[in-house]
Design an enzyme around this catalytic site. Sequence first.
Site, short mmCIF file in Angstrom:
data_model
loop_
_atom_site.label_atom_id
_atom_site.label_comp_id
_atom_site.label_asym_id
_atom_site.label_seq_id
_atom_site.Cartn_x
_atom_site.Cartn_y
_atom_site.Cartn_z
N VAL A 12 0.83 -1.21 0.00
CA VAL A 12 0.00 0.00 0.00
C VAL A 12 0.87 1.26 0.00
O VAL A 12 0.60 2.22 -0.75
CB VAL A 12 -0.98 0.00 1.21
CG1 VAL A 12 -1.86 1.24 1.17
CG2 VAL A 12 -1.85 -1.25 1.19
N LYS A 100 -6.71 -1.12 9.23
CA LYS A 100 -8.00 -1.37 9.91
C LYS A 100 -7.83 -1.95 11.30
O LYS A 100 -8.64 -1.70 12.19
CB LYS A 100 -8.92 -2.24 9.06
CG LYS A 100 -8.30 -3.52 8.53
CD LYS A 100 -7.80 -3.35 7.13
CE LYS A 100 -6.75 -4.38 6.81
NZ LYS A 100 -6.76 -4.89 5.49
N GLU A 124 -10.15 6.15 5.23
CA GLU A 124 -11.08 5.69 4.18
C GLU A 124 -10.68 4.32 3.64
O GLU A 124 -11.54 3.47 3.37
CB GLU A 124 -11.08 6.72 3.03
CG GLU A 124 -12.01 6.38 1.90
CD GLU A 124 -13.47 6.32 2.33
OE1 GLU A 124 -14.02 7.36 2.69
OE2 GLU A 124 -14.05 5.21 2.31
N VAL A 127 -11.73 0.39 5.17
CA VAL A 127 -12.95 -0.40 4.92
C VAL A 127 -13.32 -0.29 3.44
O VAL A 127 -13.48 0.81 2.93
CB VAL A 127 -14.14 0.08 5.78
CG1 VAL A 127 -15.36 -0.80 5.56
CG2 VAL A 127 -13.78 0.15 7.25
N GLY A 182 -1.42 -9.58 -3.93
CA GLY A 182 -1.33 -8.50 -2.94
C GLY A 182 -2.66 -8.21 -2.25
O GLY A 182 -2.85 -7.12 -1.72
N GLU A 185 -3.77 -10.48 3.79
CA GLU A 185 -3.00 -9.92 4.90
C GLU A 185 -1.69 -10.68 5.01
O GLU A 185 -1.56 -11.80 4.52
CB GLU A 185 -3.79 -10.09 6.21
CG GLU A 185 -5.09 -9.33 6.24
CD GLU A 185 -4.89 -7.84 6.05
OE1 GLU A 185 -4.22 -7.22 6.89
OE2 GLU A 185 -5.40 -7.30 5.06
N ASP A 196 -10.41 -9.87 9.73
CA ASP A 196 -10.30 -8.62 8.96
C ASP A 196 -11.70 -8.02 8.73
O ASP A 196 -11.92 -6.82 8.94
CB ASP A 196 -9.61 -8.92 7.62
CG ASP A 196 -9.43 -7.69 6.77
OD1 ASP A 196 -8.54 -6.88 7.08
OD2 ASP A 196 -10.19 -7.52 5.79
N LYS A 200 -13.30 -4.41 10.19
CA LYS A 200 -13.98 -3.45 9.31
C LYS A 200 -15.42 -3.23 9.77
O LYS A 200 -15.95 -2.12 9.70
CB LYS A 200 -13.93 -3.94 7.86
CG LYS A 200 -12.52 -3.93 7.29
CD LYS A 200 -12.42 -4.73 6.01
CE LYS A 200 -11.03 -4.62 5.38
NZ LYS A 200 -10.81 -5.60 4.30
#
Length: 337
Positions: A12, A100, A124, A127, A182, A185, A196, A200
């Site tokens: 990311v 998250k 943002e 989630v 990708g 997790e 996860d 969220k």
Amino acid sequence: MVNVAVLGYGTVGSGVVEVLGRNREQISGKTGEEIQVRYILDLRDFPGDPYEDRVVHDFNLILEDAEISVVCETMGGVGAAYQFTKQALMAGKSVCTSNKELVAMHGTELLALAAEHHCNYLFEASVGGGIPLLRTIQNSLTAERIQAVTGILNGTTNYILTKMEKEHADYGEVLKKAQELGYAERNPEADVEGHDTCRKTAILASLVTGKTVDAAKIETEGITGVTQADFDFASKKGLRIKLLSVIKVEEDGKLLAVVAPFLLTEEHPLAVVEDVFNGVLVTGNMLGDTMFYGRGAGKLPTASAVAADVIDCARNRGRTVMEGWSREEAELVDIKE
Ligand code: HSE
């Protein structure tokens, strides 16, 4: 000029740098000034990378640079990421994140810190990946009493379920592919066991109720128990299997929140959400149903949402734009009821 630091140059983090670089002109046009990545914090070096000269290993360099106004936390985890986020906010630097786990665990405290120091904690990307969901709930659905949110919130598990259903693919192999793409997790157990989606769900439920929702209290079941026999059964009945996050705000204000695999009829709006895509159905008491759809995981879609938060911070320096939720804990309905 808005100077930004990116913490963590993984999937990311490198995506955020790429989005800010590739869309530089559009972004500066919308922001009214140039956004520049001054530092990239990582334990590793990146020889040959176009941004190798920005890589640093000491967070204090970032903290002590008064010209850094926005920090992107794309490290993940709740250790160093938590400490660095707190320190940045206390120094009046806004923080944008896709983390998250951290938002679900410490969001209440971090939002309060941001408000106290007149900056922003925006998440943002935490989630629904690239779907503009939290901002829409907070800024557009303002006239609504939100009664329910039903969502497919994990790209990895939706990808696995789709491949198992359509191609009778082997669970282990599809999971490996999701990791290569990708989506998954670092520890894919978080995806497949539903943790996860649970985190969220806690974030969404907190935003919807305006109260803190403890992820540990959300009944959660993942997809590890779903077998090919389940798909055979579902297909005979014309049903689909989806890992859902279900949030309902009862008339008395109590909250029902659950994460589990559900059977959906083919007519259900979420039944068509496939592969890495996420879909979220938000029900307001005036609006009725509204649905959001987009890529829920992956480098550039997630990075696009983080970059949008950076732009929001740049446009609102000295002003907190995210209301978030209070310290009061939401009361959860006992699932057995
Ligand atoms: N592992 C997560 C998913 C990444 O698959 O949805 C995006 O939050």
